[in-house]
Design a protein around this motif. Sequence first.
Motif, PDB file in Angstrom:
ATOM      1  N   ILE A 216       0.862  -1.185   0.000  1.00 50.96           N
ATOM      2  CA  ILE A 216       0.000   0.000   0.000  1.00 50.96           C
ATOM      3  C   ILE A 216       0.899   1.236   0.000  1.00 50.96           C
ATOM      4  CG2 ILE A 216      -2.013  -1.077   1.064  1.00 50.96           C
ATOM      5  CD1 ILE A 216      -1.055  -0.087   3.762  1.00 50.96           C
ATOM      6  N   PHE A 217       0.439   2.282  -0.684  1.00 49.67           N
ATOM      7  CA  PHE A 217       1.242   3.504  -0.759  1.00 49.67           C
ATOM      8  C   PHE A 217       0.322   4.696  -0.969  1.00 49.67           C
ATOM      9  CE2 PHE A 217       0.986   1.772  -5.021  1.00 49.67           C
ATOM     10  CZ  PHE A 217       0.700   2.865  -5.825  1.00 49.67           C
ATOM     11  N   VAL A 218       0.878   5.901  -0.800  1.00 50.96           N
ATOM     12  CA  VAL A 218       0.132   7.148  -0.943  1.00 50.96           C
ATOM     13  C   VAL A 218       0.532   7.821  -2.244  1.00 50.96           C
ATOM     14  CG1 VAL A 218      -0.308   9.427   0.048  1.00 50.96           C
ATOM     15  CG2 VAL A 218      -0.063   7.439   1.545  1.00 50.96           C
ATOM     16  N   LYS A 219      -0.469   8.311  -2.943  1.00 52.29           N
ATOM     17  CA  LYS A 219      -0.244   8.995  -4.213  1.00 52.29           C
ATOM     18  C   LYS A 219      -0.906  10.375  -4.157  1.00 52.29           C
ATOM     19  CE  LYS A 219      -1.119   8.464  -9.177  1.00 52.29           C
ATOM     20  NZ  LYS A 219      -1.716   7.578 -10.221  1.00 52.29           N
ATOM     21  N   VAL A 220      -0.158  11.402  -4.536  1.00 52.85           N
ATOM     22  CA  VAL A 220      -0.669  12.771  -4.506  1.00 52.85           C
ATOM     23  C   VAL A 220      -0.373  13.462  -5.828  1.00 52.85           C
ATOM     24  CG1 VAL A 220      -0.397  15.050  -3.449  1.00 52.85           C
ATOM     25  CG2 VAL A 220      -0.482  13.022  -2.006  1.00 52.85           C
ATOM     26  N   GLU A 221      -1.423  14.045  -6.397  1.00 53.41           N
ATOM     27  CA  GLU A 221      -1.228  14.916  -7.555  1.00 53.41           C
ATOM     28  C   GLU A 221      -1.092  16.358  -7.057  1.00 53.41           C
ATOM     29  OE1 GLU A 221      -4.349  14.317 -10.367  1.00 53.41           O
ATOM     30  OE2 GLU A 221      -4.077  12.137 -10.426  1.00 53.41           O
ATOM     31  N   GLN A 222      -0.347  17.157  -7.763  1.00 49.76           N
ATOM     32  CA  GLN A 222      -0.008  18.515  -7.324  1.00 49.76           C
ATOM     33  C   GLN A 222       0.792  18.454  -6.014  1.00 49.76           C
ATOM     34  OE1 GLN A 222      -0.767  21.074  -9.327  1.00 49.76           O
ATOM     35  NE2 GLN A 222      -1.904  19.720 -10.709  1.00 49.76           N
ATOM     36  N   ASN A 223       1.739  17.508  -5.940  1.00 51.83           N
ATOM     37  CA  ASN A 223       2.485  17.305  -4.693  1.00 51.83           C
ATOM     38  C   ASN A 223       3.422  18.461  -4.359  1.00 51.83           C
ATOM     39  OD1 ASN A 223       4.691  16.806  -6.479  1.00 51.83           O
ATOM     40  ND2 ASN A 223       4.126  14.637  -6.547  1.00 51.83           N
ATOM     41  N   GLN A 224       3.590  19.416  -5.268  1.00 52.99           N
ATOM     42  CA  GLN A 224       4.419  20.586  -4.953  1.00 52.99           C
ATOM     43  C   GLN A 224       3.747  21.487  -3.918  1.00 52.99           C
ATOM     44  OE1 GLN A 224       2.872  20.078  -7.795  1.00 52.99           O
ATOM     45  NE2 GLN A 224       1.676  21.889  -8.340  1.00 52.99           N
ATOM     46  N   LEU A 225       2.468  21.247  -3.660  1.00 57.58           N
ATOM     47  CA  LEU A 225       1.749  22.042  -2.667  1.00 57.58           C
ATOM     48  C   LEU A 225       1.921  21.517  -1.243  1.00 57.58           C
ATOM     49  CD1 LEU A 225      -1.619  22.548  -4.594  1.00 57.58           C
ATOM     50  CD2 LEU A 225       0.313  24.133  -4.444  1.00 57.58           C
ATOM     51  N   ILE A 226       2.505  20.330  -1.093  1.00 55.49           N
ATOM     52  CA  ILE A 226       2.646  19.732   0.237  1.00 55.49           C
ATOM     53  C   ILE A 226       3.597  20.574   1.086  1.00 55.49           C
ATOM     54  CG2 ILE A 226       3.430  17.709   1.520  1.00 55.49           C
ATOM     55  CD1 ILE A 226       2.630  16.010  -0.881  1.00 55.49           C
ATOM     56  N   LEU A 227       3.188  20.858   2.324  1.00 55.01           N
ATOM     57  CA  LEU A 227       4.006  21.632   3.254  1.00 55.01           C
ATOM     58  C   LEU A 227       4.669  20.692   4.246  1.00 55.01           C
ATOM     59  CD1 LEU A 227       1.513  24.567   3.962  1.00 55.01           C
ATOM     60  CD2 LEU A 227       3.382  24.492   2.296  1.00 55.01           C
ATOM     61  N   LEU A 228       5.982  20.771   4.331  1.00 55.64           N
ATOM     62  CA  LEU A 228       6.743  19.908   5.228  1.00 55.64           C
ATOM     63  C   LEU A 228       7.155  20.716   6.453  1.00 55.64           C
ATOM     64  CD1 LEU A 228       9.017  18.128   2.576  1.00 55.64           C
ATOM     65  CD2 LEU A 228       6.839  17.359   3.510  1.00 55.64           C
TER      66      LEU A 228
END
Length: 226
Positions: A201-213
């Motif tokens: 199982i894994f996580v997939k995100v579109e527009q991942n440049q928006l993720i805040l770390l």
Amino acid sequence: MSGSGMAFPAVFKMGSEVKAFQRKERLKNLLVILALCGVFIEGCLIYHLWMRGPEQVNNINQQAEKMTQEKSEMQVMQAQLNRKKPAAHVTGCKSSTNEDGKLCWEPLDGDAFTHDISYKNGSLVIKHKGHYFIYSKIFYGETVCTEKVLFNHAIMRLTQMFDGSLELMKSKRYHCKNPNEDGLANSFLGGVYHLLEGDQIFVKVEQNQLILLQSSSENYFGAFLI
């Protein structure tokens, strides 16, 4: 001896002895009565205790059974605590080198851990089949844009039973910033699924440049056997 002047000392002596004897008899009778009363009271106490004996024995047996049951329950609970079920919690996230939006995670540092579930290239690999609660949270920022674009957050499954990946859960939201809001958003996914040995199982995100770390509590992914 003359009849007018004769004394009777023997009579007075005998009378005093009779009175002393009577006092002794009365005292003896009193002691006997007290002794009989003591025997009677003791008998009553013995009878009372004997009548209560079966009840007390039953109470003791019930208490012993209750203690044994509580001890058994404690042993079961302790055994359940000692037997750790498969679980994993990985934190932080970063885009993988692939263009499919699959995220990679930190599996060891901080709050992250894996137990009886392997971590491999962003995926959690299941070792024991069963029903798992799977979850993921993503913290991201919205931007000003001229057209609406969806921020997609999904949990995927790879299994030998099917070709390709299967979508288990998905969240969609337009990420264009509203002037009246702060431009920050969260996406959370969670659900129970039956997984097989070897499933990934894994996580997939579109527009991942928006993720805040910002911290490990903002972005995470995990699963545990229920």
